[in-house]
Write an enzyme that holds these catalytic residues in place. Structure first.
Site, short mmCIF file in Angstrom:
data_model
loop_
_atom_site.label_atom_id
_atom_site.label_comp_id
_atom_site.label_asym_id
_atom_site.label_seq_id
_atom_site.Cartn_x
_atom_site.Cartn_y
_atom_site.Cartn_z
N GLU A 230 -9.42 -2.94 -3.22
CA GLU A 230 -8.99 -3.06 -1.84
C GLU A 230 -9.25 -1.72 -1.18
O GLU A 230 -8.71 -0.70 -1.61
CB GLU A 230 -7.50 -3.37 -1.75
N ASP B 163 2.46 0.26 6.06
CA ASP B 163 2.26 1.18 4.95
C ASP B 163 3.37 2.23 4.89
O ASP B 163 3.85 2.72 5.91
CB ASP B 163 0.91 1.88 5.09
N TYR C 222 -1.66 -12.84 -1.13
CA TYR C 222 -1.05 -11.55 -1.46
C TYR C 222 0.45 -11.68 -1.19
O TYR C 222 0.89 -11.72 -0.05
CB TYR C 222 -1.67 -10.47 -0.58
#
Length: 276
Positions: free
Chosen positions: A49, A60, A175
């Site tokens: 990734e 993040d 995911y």
């Protein structure tokens, strides 16, 4: 078959969960990204990734945020990321590669132009963190038209109906976010994650990868018992950051990251057969 489909078929045949490794393009230095990618594959990454640096990476945690800041300070942008993918593909034509990033840089390039350029460079899938699956359908259509997989995040709060709807539109793999929060944050409740992943698998034939809070080979081994892939980013980038802060440059700056990937791969292999 796409590279992602082929790789997950190989993993199923081997009865092993895959290892998906995230790094930020351009960190520690744009000139080193391609060599770092090859080193991670050699260390045991099954899928890469590649994070597209962005100034407001809202999903993040601080580790990946700082990696984006370092990359942006060295002139990284989406165009250069695609150049790095193209360079990687000159010697690696089999490892699946997913771009993970945010919508703004894609919109600046233009969705159709981006999709065509990404496919031509050798990208296999795209995960646009801040784009819900049911918004801007032209985005998914452009990716599909270019032969790219659309990968989506599923959170512990998604709910059964939304999970089914996401799974119906996604391709490549799903995911599953193991924690309520940003990447690298929080303690993972693996018993709860396992229950959620097993429930999700009843509604989709797609592989399911688990990430966002995986840091150790032990956690990777546990997840490998019920998921199709283990996704790790912050724990790898921390090693790069520490080496860079110590003034270490070149391949030596990746030594800790490579060792981390090897340990994670060993943990997964020690887990034995998977559920799919």
């Amino acid at each position: 078959m796409s590279r992602l489909s082929t790789r997950f078929a190989e993993l199923r045949a081997a009865r092993r969960a895959g290892l998906v490794i995230f790094v930020t393009a351009g960190d520690p230095h744009p000139d080193q990204t391609v060599d770092l990618m090859h080193a991670l594959v050699a260390a045991g990454a099954d899928v890469l990734e590649l994070g597209v640096p962005f100034s407001d990476p809202m999903a993040d945690g601080p580790v990946i945020q700082r990696a984006s800041e370092r990359a942006l300070a060295q002139g990284m942008d989406l165009r250069r990321v695609l150049e790095q993918v193209r360079a990687f593909r000159q010697t690696d034509t089999t490892t699946p590669l997913v771009l993970m990033g945010y919508l703004n840089p894609i919109e600046q390039m233009g969705v159709e132009r981006f999709a065509a350029a990404a496919a031509a460079a050798g990208v296999d899938g795209v995960l646009t963190v801040d784009l819900p699956f049911d918004e801007e359908p032209e985005h998914a259509a452009a990716l599909k038209s270019a032969g790219l997989d659309s990968i989506f995040l599923l959170a512990p709060t998604s709910g059964t109906e939304r999970a089914r709807a996401v799974a119906a539109q996604a391709s490549g793999f799903l995911y599953y976010v193991s924690v309520r929060g940003v990447t690298g944050a929080g303690k993972v409740d693996l018993a709860d994650v396992e229950a959620q992943v097993r429930a999700l698998k009843k509604h989709t034939a797609l592989p399911v990868g688990v990430g966002f809070g995986v840091r150790t080979p032990q956690a990777a081994a546990q997840i490998a018992g019920f998921a199709d892939a283990v996704v790790v980013g912050s724990a790898v980038i921390e090693q790069i950051e520490a080496a860079t802060a110590a003034g270490i440059q070149g391949p030596e700056a990746w030594r800790g990251a490579v060792q981390t990937v090897r340990a994670l791969r060993a943990g997964i292999e020690a887990a034995g057969g998977t559920t799919r």
